[in-house]
Design a protein around this motif. Structure first.
Motif, PDB file in Angstrom:
ATOM      1  N   VAL A  13      21.590   1.898  -8.392  1.00 52.22           N
ATOM      2  CA  VAL A  13      21.382   2.188  -6.936  1.00 52.22           C
ATOM      3  C   VAL A  13      21.786   0.943  -6.713  1.00 52.22           C
ATOM      4  CG1 VAL A  13      19.833   1.769  -5.133  1.00 52.22           C
ATOM      5  CG2 VAL A  13      19.991   3.160  -6.169  1.00 52.22           C
ATOM      6  N   ASP A  14      23.206  -0.133  -5.821  1.00 51.32           N
ATOM      7  CA  ASP A  14      22.770  -1.183  -5.782  1.00 51.32           C
ATOM      8  C   ASP A  14      22.698  -1.769  -4.383  1.00 51.32           C
ATOM      9  OD1 ASP A  14      24.550  -0.065  -3.790  1.00 51.32           O
ATOM     10  OD2 ASP A  14      26.593  -0.435  -4.283  1.00 51.32           O
ATOM     11  N   ARG A  15      22.777  -3.556  -4.599  1.00 48.43           N
ATOM     12  CA  ARG A  15      22.099  -3.920  -3.071  1.00 48.43           C
ATOM     13  C   ARG A  15      22.801  -3.205  -2.145  1.00 48.43           C
ATOM     14  NH1 ARG A  15      22.304  -9.827  -4.760  1.00 48.43           N
ATOM     15  NH2 ARG A  15      20.787  -9.439  -5.734  1.00 48.43           N
ATOM     16  N   ALA A  17      22.908  -0.120  -1.287  1.00 44.75           N
ATOM     17  CA  ALA A  17      22.508   0.780  -1.221  1.00 44.75           C
ATOM     18  C   ALA A  17      20.833   0.244  -0.588  1.00 44.75           C
ATOM     19  CB  ALA A  17      22.377   1.991  -2.443  1.00 44.75           C
ATOM     20  N   LEU A  18      20.821  -0.626  -0.945  1.00 43.96           N
ATOM     21  CA  LEU A  18      19.972  -1.111  -0.493  1.00 43.96           C
ATOM     22  C   LEU A  18      19.446  -1.413   0.376  1.00 43.96           C
ATOM     23  CD1 LEU A  18      18.083  -2.260  -3.839  1.00 43.96           C
ATOM     24  CD2 LEU A  18      17.000  -1.015  -2.863  1.00 43.96           C
ATOM     25  N   LYS A  19      20.199  -2.146   1.065  1.00 45.80           N
ATOM     26  CA  LYS A  19      19.701  -2.566   2.394  1.00 45.80           C
ATOM     27  C   LYS A  19      20.741  -1.335   3.352  1.00 45.80           C
ATOM     28  CE  LYS A  19      22.571  -7.172   1.269  1.00 45.80           C
ATOM     29  NZ  LYS A  19      23.459  -8.098   1.158  1.00 45.80           N
ATOM     30  N   GLN A  20      21.139  -0.151   2.501  1.00 48.93           N
ATOM     31  CA  GLN A  20      21.581   0.603   3.863  1.00 48.93           C
ATOM     32  C   GLN A  20      20.527   1.767   3.879  1.00 48.93           C
ATOM     33  OE1 GLN A  20      25.256   2.536   2.687  1.00 48.93           O
ATOM     34  NE2 GLN A  20      26.733   0.818   3.223  1.00 48.93           N
ATOM     35  N   ALA A  93      23.438  10.435   4.549  1.00 47.72           N
ATOM     36  CA  ALA A  93      22.001   9.518   5.191  1.00 47.72           C
ATOM     37  C   ALA A  93      20.727   9.979   4.218  1.00 47.72           C
ATOM     38  CB  ALA A  93      21.367   9.789   6.649  1.00 47.72           C
ATOM     39  N   GLU A  94      20.577  11.114   3.478  1.00 48.99           N
ATOM     40  CA  GLU A  94      18.945  11.864   3.470  1.00 48.99           C
ATOM     41  C   GLU A  94      19.405  11.987   1.275  1.00 48.99           C
ATOM     42  OE1 GLU A  94      18.962  15.909   4.352  1.00 48.99           O
ATOM     43  OE2 GLU A  94      17.507  15.126   6.144  1.00 48.99           O
ATOM     44  N   GLU A  95      21.147  11.640   1.480  1.00 52.64           N
ATOM     45  CA  GLU A  95      21.477  11.301  -0.574  1.00 52.64           C
ATOM     46  C   GLU A  95      20.893  10.272  -1.096  1.00 52.64           C
ATOM     47  OE1 GLU A  95      22.681  11.936  -3.613  1.00 52.64           O
ATOM     48  OE2 GLU A  95      22.403  13.152  -2.503  1.00 52.64           O
ATOM     49  N   LEU A  96      21.177   9.030   0.325  1.00 50.88           N
ATOM     50  CA  LEU A  96      20.983   7.994  -0.132  1.00 50.88           C
ATOM     51  C   LEU A  96      19.735   6.897  -0.282  1.00 50.88           C
ATOM     52  CD1 LEU A  96      22.244   4.553  -0.538  1.00 50.88           C
ATOM     53  CD2 LEU A  96      21.362   4.704   2.240  1.00 50.88           C
ATOM     54  N   LYS A  97      19.485   8.563   0.697  1.00 51.35           N
ATOM     55  CA  LYS A  97      17.861   7.852   0.907  1.00 51.35           C
ATOM     56  C   LYS A  97      17.374   8.459  -0.475  1.00 51.35           C
ATOM     57  CE  LYS A  97      13.910   9.186   3.329  1.00 51.35           C
ATOM     58  NZ  LYS A  97      12.643   9.401   2.026  1.00 51.35           N
ATOM     59  N   GLN A 144      15.585 -13.680  -9.833  1.00 54.11           N
ATOM     60  CA  GLN A 144      15.220 -12.652 -10.403  1.00 54.11           C
ATOM     61  C   GLN A 144      15.523 -11.232 -10.296  1.00 54.11           C
ATOM     62  OE1 GLN A 144      11.007 -11.931 -10.448  1.00 54.11           O
ATOM     63  NE2 GLN A 144      10.521 -14.088 -11.490  1.00 54.11           N
ATOM     64  N   LEU A 145      15.052 -11.258  -8.498  1.00 59.38           N
ATOM     65  CA  LEU A 145      16.335  -9.556  -8.816  1.00 59.38           C
ATOM     66  C   LEU A 145      17.527 -10.028  -8.642  1.00 59.38           C
ATOM     67  CD1 LEU A 145      16.084  -6.400  -6.411  1.00 59.38           C
ATOM     68  CD2 LEU A 145      16.232  -8.243  -4.506  1.00 59.38           C
ATOM     69  N   GLU A 146      18.113 -10.743  -8.090  1.00 57.38           N
ATOM     70  CA  GLU A 146      19.953 -11.011  -8.852  1.00 57.38           C
ATOM     71  C   GLU A 146      20.185 -11.449 -10.509  1.00 57.38           C
ATOM     72  OE1 GLU A 146      22.980 -14.468  -8.786  1.00 57.38           O
ATOM     73  OE2 GLU A 146      22.271 -14.587  -6.500  1.00 57.38           O
ATOM     74  N   ASN A 147      19.548 -11.325 -11.399  1.00 56.66           N
ATOM     75  CA  ASN A 147      19.121 -11.271 -12.165  1.00 56.66           C
ATOM     76  C   ASN A 147      18.903  -9.167 -12.792  1.00 56.66           C
ATOM     77  OD1 ASN A 147      20.503 -13.484 -12.582  1.00 56.66           O
ATOM     78  ND2 ASN A 147      18.226 -14.407 -13.382  1.00 56.66           N
ATOM     79  N   PHE A 148      17.768  -9.301 -12.620  1.00 53.45           N
ATOM     80  CA  PHE A 148      17.448  -7.439 -12.090  1.00 53.45           C
ATOM     81  C   PHE A 148      19.504  -6.890 -11.839  1.00 53.45           C
ATOM     82  CE2 PHE A 148      16.194  -3.809 -10.310  1.00 53.45           C
ATOM     83  CZ  PHE A 148      15.565  -3.565 -11.509  1.00 53.45           C
ATOM     84  N   MET A 149      19.571  -6.978 -10.914  1.00 54.28           N
ATOM     85  CA  MET A 149      20.426  -6.392 -10.159  1.00 54.28           C
ATOM     86  C   MET A 149      21.898  -6.113 -10.743  1.00 54.28           C
ATOM     87  SD  MET A 149      18.983  -4.438  -7.860  1.00 54.28           S
ATOM     88  CE  MET A 149      20.245  -3.410  -6.890  1.00 54.28           C
ATOM     89  N   LYS A 150      22.092  -7.415 -11.883  1.00 55.28           N
ATOM     90  CA  LYS A 150      23.588  -7.017 -12.320  1.00 55.28           C
ATOM     91  C   LYS A 150      23.781  -6.314 -13.574  1.00 55.28           C
ATOM     92  CE  LYS A 150      24.130 -11.863 -12.040  1.00 55.28           C
ATOM     93  NZ  LYS A 150      24.803 -13.532 -12.523  1.00 55.28           N
TER      94      LYS A 150
END
Length: 150
Positions: A13-15, A17-20, A93-97, A144-150
Motif C-alpha cells: 500500500v502506498d501513501r 492509497a492511505l490518503k484515499q 472503492a471497496e477494493e481499495l478499502k 518515521q512514516l516516510e522511511n517506513f513507506m520507502k
C-alpha cells in the motif's frame, strides 16, 4: 531486519492509497444510497382509475384500476446504466478499502498507530506526535512514516 532477498508484505500500500482510504469508505456509503434511490425509481408504480362499461347490453358503467411504471423503456435503460456505473464505482472503492484493511495488520504496531491517526483520523503531525508520547516530535514521526513507506 530484512535481507535483500526478503520483501516485507507491507509494501503493498502506498501513501496515495492511505490518503484515499477515508474517501473510499465515505464513497461506499454514498454510492449505496444512490443505488437505493435508483432502485426505488425503477420500482415506482402508478395507479389510476378509468371508466368503462360492459361490452354487451346492458351497458353499465364500471371503474377499472390500472397500474404500471411511469417511465419509458429509454428511461429504464438509462437508470440501469447509471446503476451499473455506481456499482462499478463502489467496487473500486471497496477494493481499495479491502487492500488497506488487509495490509494494516501486517504493519508494525507503531506505524499502525501513526497511519490511523494521520490518514484515517486526519490529525496533524503535531497531534500524532503528542499521542505517540515520549520524545516524539512532529518531524520525527513524519520522518518515521516516510522511511517506513520507502
Amino acid at each position: 531486519m530484512y535481507r535483500k532477498s526478503q520483501k516485507p508484505e507491507w509494501k503493498a500500500v502506498d501513501r496515495e492509497a492511505l490518503k484515499q482510504y477515508v474517501d473510499a469508505c465515505a464513497l461506499i456509503k454514498e454510492t449505496e444510497g444512490e443505488i437505493r434511490k435508483l432502485e426505488k425509481k425503477r420500482k415506482t408504480m402508478v395507479q389510476a382509475s378509468v371508466k368503462g362499461s360492459n361490452q354487451e347490453f346492458p351497458f353499465q358503467p364500471q371503474h377499472f384500476k390500472v397500474q404500471g411504471t411511469i417511465f419509458t423503456f429509454d428511461d429504464d435503460g438509462r437508470l440501469r446504466y447509471e446503476q451499473e456505473m455506481l456499482v462499478q464505482q463502489k467496487q473500486k472503492a471497496e477494493e481499495l478499502k479491502r487492500r488497506v484493511d488487509q495490509w494494516m495488520p501486517t504493519v508494525p504496531l507503531r506505524m499502525q498507530r501513526i497511519i490511523r491517526w494521520k490518514y484515517i483520523e486526519g490529525m496533524s503531525w503535531e497531534e500524532v506526535a503528542s499521542r505517540i508520547g515520549g520524545k516524539a516530535t512532529a518531524e520525527s514521526v513524519r520522518k518515521q512514516l516516510e522511511n517506513f513507506m520507502k
